[in-house]
Design a protein around this motif. Structure first.
Motif, PDB file in Angstrom:
ATOM      1  N   HIS A 158      -8.121 -34.150 -78.448  1.00  0.00           N
ATOM      2  CA  HIS A 158      -8.075 -35.118 -77.356  1.00  0.00           C
ATOM      3  C   HIS A 158      -9.417 -35.821 -77.116  1.00  0.00           C
ATOM      4  O   HIS A 158      -9.456 -37.059 -77.022  1.00  0.00           O
ATOM      5  N   PRO A 159     -10.537 -35.089 -77.009  1.00  0.00           N
ATOM      6  CA  PRO A 159     -11.804 -35.782 -76.746  1.00  0.00           C
ATOM      7  C   PRO A 159     -12.173 -36.749 -77.867  1.00  0.00           C
ATOM      8  O   PRO A 159     -12.732 -37.818 -77.610  1.00  0.00           O
ATOM      9  N   ILE A 160     -11.848 -36.399 -79.098  1.00  0.00           N
ATOM     10  CA  ILE A 160     -12.163 -37.280 -80.219  1.00  0.00           C
ATOM     11  C   ILE A 160     -11.308 -38.545 -80.143  1.00  0.00           C
ATOM     12  O   ILE A 160     -11.790 -39.661 -80.371  1.00  0.00           O
ATOM     13  N   ALA A 161     -10.049 -38.370 -79.752  1.00  0.00           N
ATOM     14  CA  ALA A 161      -9.162 -39.534 -79.605  1.00  0.00           C
ATOM     15  C   ALA A 161      -9.680 -40.471 -78.509  1.00  0.00           C
ATOM     16  O   ALA A 161      -9.767 -41.686 -78.706  1.00  0.00           O
ATOM     17  N   VAL A 162     -10.042 -39.900 -77.363  1.00  0.00           N
ATOM     18  CA  VAL A 162     -10.528 -40.730 -76.249  1.00  0.00           C
ATOM     19  C   VAL A 162     -11.844 -41.409 -76.646  1.00  0.00           C
ATOM     20  O   VAL A 162     -12.049 -42.602 -76.390  1.00  0.00           O
ATOM     21  N   GLY A 163     -12.737 -40.637 -77.278  1.00  0.00           N
ATOM     22  CA  GLY A 163     -14.013 -41.208 -77.688  1.00  0.00           C
ATOM     23  C   GLY A 163     -13.829 -42.334 -78.691  1.00  0.00           C
ATOM     24  O   GLY A 163     -14.444 -43.404 -78.568  1.00  0.00           O
ATOM     25  N   ALA A 164     -12.961 -42.113 -79.668  1.00  0.00           N
ATOM     26  CA  ALA A 164     -12.722 -43.136 -80.690  1.00  0.00           C
ATOM     27  C   ALA A 164     -12.155 -44.402 -80.052  1.00  0.00           C
ATOM     28  O   ALA A 164     -12.633 -45.509 -80.323  1.00  0.00           O
ATOM     29  N   LEU A 165     -11.184 -44.235 -79.185  1.00  0.00           N
ATOM     30  CA  LEU A 165     -10.556 -45.409 -78.558  1.00  0.00           C
ATOM     31  C   LEU A 165     -11.547 -46.150 -77.662  1.00  0.00           C
ATOM     32  O   LEU A 165     -11.560 -47.383 -77.631  1.00  0.00           O
ATOM     33  N   THR A 166     -12.365 -45.404 -76.930  1.00  0.00           N
ATOM     34  CA  THR A 166     -13.350 -46.056 -76.064  1.00  0.00           C
ATOM     35  C   THR A 166     -14.329 -46.861 -76.907  1.00  0.00           C
ATOM     36  O   THR A 166     -14.669 -48.004 -76.567  1.00  0.00           O
ATOM     37  N   GLY A 167     -14.758 -46.277 -78.018  1.00  0.00           N
ATOM     38  CA  GLY A 167     -15.676 -46.987 -78.905  1.00  0.00           C
ATOM     39  C   GLY A 167     -15.040 -48.245 -79.480  1.00  0.00           C
ATOM     40  O   GLY A 167     -15.663 -49.311 -79.520  1.00  0.00           O
ATOM     41  N   ILE A 168     -13.782 -48.129 -79.909  1.00  0.00           N
ATOM     42  CA  ILE A 168     -13.069 -49.286 -80.472  1.00  0.00           C
ATOM     43  C   ILE A 168     -12.972 -50.402 -79.434  1.00  0.00           C
ATOM     44  O   ILE A 168     -13.132 -51.582 -79.742  1.00  0.00           O
ATOM     45  N   ALA A 169     -12.740 -50.003 -78.179  1.00  0.00           N
ATOM     46  CA  ALA A 169     -12.553 -51.004 -77.123  1.00  0.00           C
ATOM     47  C   ALA A 169     -13.879 -51.586 -76.645  1.00  0.00           C
ATOM     48  O   ALA A 169     -13.882 -52.506 -75.827  1.00  0.00           O
ATOM     49  N   GLY A 170     -15.002 -51.047 -77.106  1.00  0.00           N
ATOM     50  CA  GLY A 170     -16.287 -51.604 -76.722  1.00  0.00           C
ATOM     51  C   GLY A 170     -17.010 -50.825 -75.637  1.00  0.00           C
ATOM     52  O   GLY A 170     -18.017 -51.290 -75.097  1.00  0.00           O
ATOM     53  N   GLY A 171     -16.490 -49.648 -75.288  1.00  0.00           N
ATOM     54  CA  GLY A 171     -17.139 -48.826 -74.273  1.00  0.00           C
ATOM     55  C   GLY A 171     -18.299 -48.030 -74.847  1.00  0.00           C
ATOM     56  O   GLY A 171     -18.542 -48.015 -76.056  1.00  0.00           O
ATOM     57  N   THR A 172     -19.013 -47.338 -73.973  1.00  0.00           N
ATOM     58  CA  THR A 172     -20.194 -46.570 -74.379  1.00  0.00           C
ATOM     59  C   THR A 172     -19.868 -45.081 -74.458  1.00  0.00           C
ATOM     60  O   THR A 172     -18.856 -44.625 -73.901  1.00  0.00           O
ATOM     61  N   PRO A 173     -20.731 -44.302 -75.109  1.00  0.00           N
ATOM     62  CA  PRO A 173     -20.535 -42.846 -75.110  1.00  0.00           C
ATOM     63  C   PRO A 173     -20.483 -42.272 -73.690  1.00  0.00           C
ATOM     64  O   PRO A 173     -19.707 -41.348 -73.426  1.00  0.00           O
ATOM     65  N   LEU A 174     -21.267 -42.840 -72.772  1.00  0.00           N
ATOM     66  CA  LEU A 174     -21.231 -42.350 -71.392  1.00  0.00           C
ATOM     67  C   LEU A 174     -19.855 -42.600 -70.761  1.00  0.00           C
ATOM     68  O   LEU A 174     -19.324 -41.747 -70.047  1.00  0.00           O
ATOM     69  N   ASP A 175     -19.286 -43.772 -71.026  1.00  0.00           N
ATOM     70  CA  ASP A 175     -17.932 -44.072 -70.518  1.00  0.00           C
ATOM     71  C   ASP A 175     -16.934 -43.019 -71.009  1.00  0.00           C
ATOM     72  O   ASP A 175     -16.135 -42.477 -70.238  1.00  0.00           O
ATOM     73  N   ALA A 176     -16.980 -42.764 -72.311  1.00  0.00           N
ATOM     74  CA  ALA A 176     -16.026 -41.817 -72.903  1.00  0.00           C
ATOM     75  C   ALA A 176     -16.234 -40.421 -72.339  1.00  0.00           C
ATOM     76  O   ALA A 176     -15.272 -39.714 -71.998  1.00  0.00           O
ATOM     77  N   ALA A 177     -17.512 -40.030 -72.196  1.00  0.00           N
ATOM     78  CA  ALA A 177     -17.809 -38.692 -71.695  1.00  0.00           C
ATOM     79  C   ALA A 177     -17.349 -38.536 -70.252  1.00  0.00           C
ATOM     80  O   ALA A 177     -16.775 -37.502 -69.869  1.00  0.00           O
ATOM     81  N   LEU A 178     -17.578 -39.566 -69.454  1.00  0.00           N
ATOM     82  CA  LEU A 178     -17.189 -39.481 -68.043  1.00  0.00           C
ATOM     83  C   LEU A 178     -15.665 -39.412 -67.901  1.00  0.00           C
ATOM     84  O   LEU A 178     -15.133 -38.635 -67.098  1.00  0.00           O
ATOM     85  N   ALA A 179     -14.963 -40.208 -68.696  1.00  0.00           N
ATOM     86  CA  ALA A 179     -13.496 -40.189 -68.628  1.00  0.00           C
ATOM     87  C   ALA A 179     -12.962 -38.799 -68.982  1.00  0.00           C
ATOM     88  O   ALA A 179     -12.102 -38.249 -68.286  1.00  0.00           O
ATOM     89  N   VAL A 180     -13.507 -38.227 -70.038  1.00  0.00           N
ATOM     90  CA  VAL A 180     -13.007 -36.922 -70.493  1.00  0.00           C
ATOM     91  C   VAL A 180     -13.413 -35.809 -69.518  1.00  0.00           C
ATOM     92  O   VAL A 180     -12.616 -34.904 -69.234  1.00  0.00           O
ATOM     93  N   ALA A 181     -14.623 -35.879 -68.983  1.00  0.00           N
ATOM     94  CA  ALA A 181     -15.052 -34.878 -67.999  1.00  0.00           C
ATOM     95  C   ALA A 181     -14.170 -34.956 -66.761  1.00  0.00           C
ATOM     96  O   ALA A 181     -13.739 -33.931 -66.211  1.00  0.00           O
ATOM     97  N   TYR A 182     -13.863 -36.174 -66.349  1.00  0.00           N
ATOM     98  CA  TYR A 182     -12.986 -36.346 -65.182  1.00  0.00           C
ATOM     99  C   TYR A 182     -11.596 -35.783 -65.456  1.00  0.00           C
ATOM    100  O   TYR A 182     -11.009 -35.073 -64.629  1.00  0.00           O
ATOM    101  N   LEU A 183     -11.068 -36.060 -66.655  1.00  0.00           N
ATOM    102  CA  LEU A 183      -9.740 -35.541 -67.003  1.00  0.00           C
ATOM    103  C   LEU A 183      -9.724 -34.013 -67.014  1.00  0.00           C
ATOM    104  O   LEU A 183      -8.704 -33.392 -66.713  1.00  0.00           O
ATOM    105  N   ALA A 184     -10.864 -33.422 -67.352  1.00  0.00           N
ATOM    106  CA  ALA A 184     -10.924 -31.955 -67.414  1.00  0.00           C
ATOM    107  C   ALA A 184     -10.704 -31.322 -66.048  1.00  0.00           C
ATOM    108  O   ALA A 184     -10.296 -30.163 -65.952  1.00  0.00           O
ATOM    109  N   VAL A 185     -10.956 -32.071 -64.975  1.00  0.00           N
ATOM    110  CA  VAL A 185     -10.719 -31.521 -63.636  1.00  0.00           C
ATOM    111  C   VAL A 185      -9.534 -32.184 -62.931  1.00  0.00           C
ATOM    112  O   VAL A 185      -8.847 -31.542 -62.134  1.00  0.00           O
ATOM    113  N   SER A 186      -9.285 -33.472 -63.226  1.00  0.00           N
ATOM    114  CA  SER A 186      -8.196 -34.143 -62.494  1.00  0.00           C
ATOM    115  C   SER A 186      -6.828 -33.613 -62.917  1.00  0.00           C
ATOM    116  O   SER A 186      -5.909 -33.532 -62.093  1.00  0.00           O
TER     117      SER A 186
END
Lengths: 221, 236
Positions: free
Chosen positions: A119-147
């Motif tokens: 899952h984290p690799i999928a989110v990271g890959a998609l965020t990168g493809i869409a033009g987001g940053t590593p921080l964006d991807a990390a924050l999204a995944v960290a948030y999902l880990a608790v939400s």
């Protein structure tokens, strides 16, 4: 924060996340979490272990595309086979939805290497493809880990959703800290990425998986 | 592949209608099947007889169609176990999906777990004609996403009260087929079948309604015929 990361962090994103409780269901079954008061420690503990691990790999996958190596390294950091399975199930769901939203040859290559990416690799890959940053991807995944577990607690225990969301909101500082730490090592060799562990979550995940065969379970993990 | 005769494309276009009691068939055609099996969703409230209908369809169609079943249980494997015990289908042809306590989400808003289960069955049994996806018991608003089911059946029963069709909701008004089940006990629960069927037809316009009792007709012949009209067995 890039919109792609916001979309993937939204519980309405159809990536199959709603069927996973991140170990919360098993803790509820064992009466380790009963009220809103029990949630902060569970969520904080999860954030600093499974969440931090996921955030590191999401950030790395946003910058790097050696999918086979990232996959192997994350596998090695996930001792519970039940957790590996739930991560891959969510990764598969995420790329299924992401393929339609952000089609890319990079994604095709990821799916060629592994049709069921973590899952984290999928989110990271998609965020990168869409033009987001590593921080964006990390924050999204960290948030999902608790939400995810927080939402599962509302459904399993009938907790007050206002209070539960306030608990998540109070984790804001910790979420940023975890995401920033993850983003700061995004360019490291995958073998050098962090490897925080949570043996209790590993054991709960295994117990939950076994419990599927005997008892009522509402969540896949 | 079946494209006609299942409630879509009924030949004319309706204007926008703001009357809350007016109904429209789904205007959006099912997604291209690309050679995959036809997928029928079966939804409806708890206890209305969805699992019994699935078992009846397996009995009626199992010899002529290559079929498999996905169950979305609230209680994980209850319905799948019922089907296995009923002996109407090879247990390997049944996949149970965990719904995260939200059966309606799993069939409509986020269909990932169900698509995964359908794909597992397709891989295990190449050449499937039909996958029946049974929703967990839910409410009158629970409909299947067109991304998951090509056609959907909504099952209500007379014990739920004869006013259920009148209450409407997307399940009653938009499903490709409405089944009113357990009509053999209508007189015991004080349900007026004339009212129920008249309301159902009024709420659904041209969409079909079948009344049935699986006690009287255990193979659900009318529903099985409806399925046959959608899913012809593949040659060979």
């Amino acid at each position: 924060m890039d919109v792609s990361a916001l979309i993937m962090a939204d519980s309405r994103f159809p990536g199959g996340g709603h069927v996973h409780s991140g170990g919360l269901e098993e803790t509820v079954v064992r009466k380790l979490v009963r009220t809103e008061r029990d949630l902060p420690s569970f969520l904080s503990g999860r954030l600093h272990t499974a969440g931090a691990l996921a955030a590191s790999f999401a950030a790395a996958a946003c910058r790097q595309s050696d999918w086979a190596l990232l996959d192997t390294e994350l596998d090695a950091r996930t001792p519970s086979s039940a957790q590996r399975e739930s991560s891959r199930a969510q990764g598969r769901g995420t790329v299924r939805a992401g393929k339609v939203a952000w089609p890319s040859p990079v994604l095709d290559e990821l799916l060629r290497v592994t049709p069921r990416p973590h899952h984290p690799i999928a989110v990271g890959a998609l965020t990168g493809i869409a033009g987001g940053t590593p921080l964006d991807a990390a924050l999204a995944v960290a948030y999902l880990a608790v939400s995810g577990p927080a939402s599962a607690a509302v459904r399993l225990l009938g907790l007050d959703p206002f209070v539960v969301n306030a608990v998540v909101a109070r984790l804001s500082g910790e979420l940023h800290a975890v995401a920033e730490a993850a983003a700061s090592v995004a360019g490291e060799h995958p073998a050098e990425l962090p490897a925080p562990g949570a043996p209790a979550l590993d054991l709960l995940a295994e117990a939950h998986w076994r419990g599927h065969k005997e008892e009522v379970r509402l969540f896949a993990s | 592949m079946p494209a006609e005769g299942h409630g879509h494309g009924h030949g004319h276009v309706h204007p926008v209608n703001f009357d809350p009691t007016a109904t429209e068939p789904d205007q959006f055609p099912a997604a291209s099947m690309d050679g995959r099996p036809y997928r029928i969703g079966i939804g409806g409230p708890v206890g209305s007889g969805k699992t019994a209908l699935v078992a009846a369809l397996c009995r009626a169609l199992g010899d002529e169609l290559n079929l498999a079943v996905v169950t979305n249980d609230i209680y994980t494997t209850e319905d799948a176990d019922f089907l296995r015990r009923a002996g109407v289908l090879d247990p390997a042809r049944i996949e149970a999906v965990q719904t995260g306590a939200c059966p309606h989400t799993a069939i409509r808003d986020d269909i990932t777990a169900n698509l995964d289960a359908a794909e597992r069955l397709e891989e295990r049994f190449p050449g499937l004609d039909l996958i029946i996806i049974e929703s967990g018991g839910d409410n009158l608003t629970a409909v299947f996403s067109r991304g998951l089911a090509d056609s959907q059946v909504f099952v209500v029963d007379v014990a739920g009260g004869d006013k259920v069709p009148r209450k409407g909701g997307p399940g009653v008004t938009t499903a490709d087929l409405l089944v009113i089940n357990k009509i053999d006990i209508a007189h015991l629960v004080g349900a007026d079948m004339a009212v129920m069927t008249a309301d159902a037809h009024r709420m659904r316009g041209e969409l079909p309604v079948i009344t049935q009792s699986l006690v009287d007709t255990p193979d659900a012949p009318a529903v099985a015929d409806w399925v046959r009209s959608l899913v012809p067995a593949r040659a060979g």
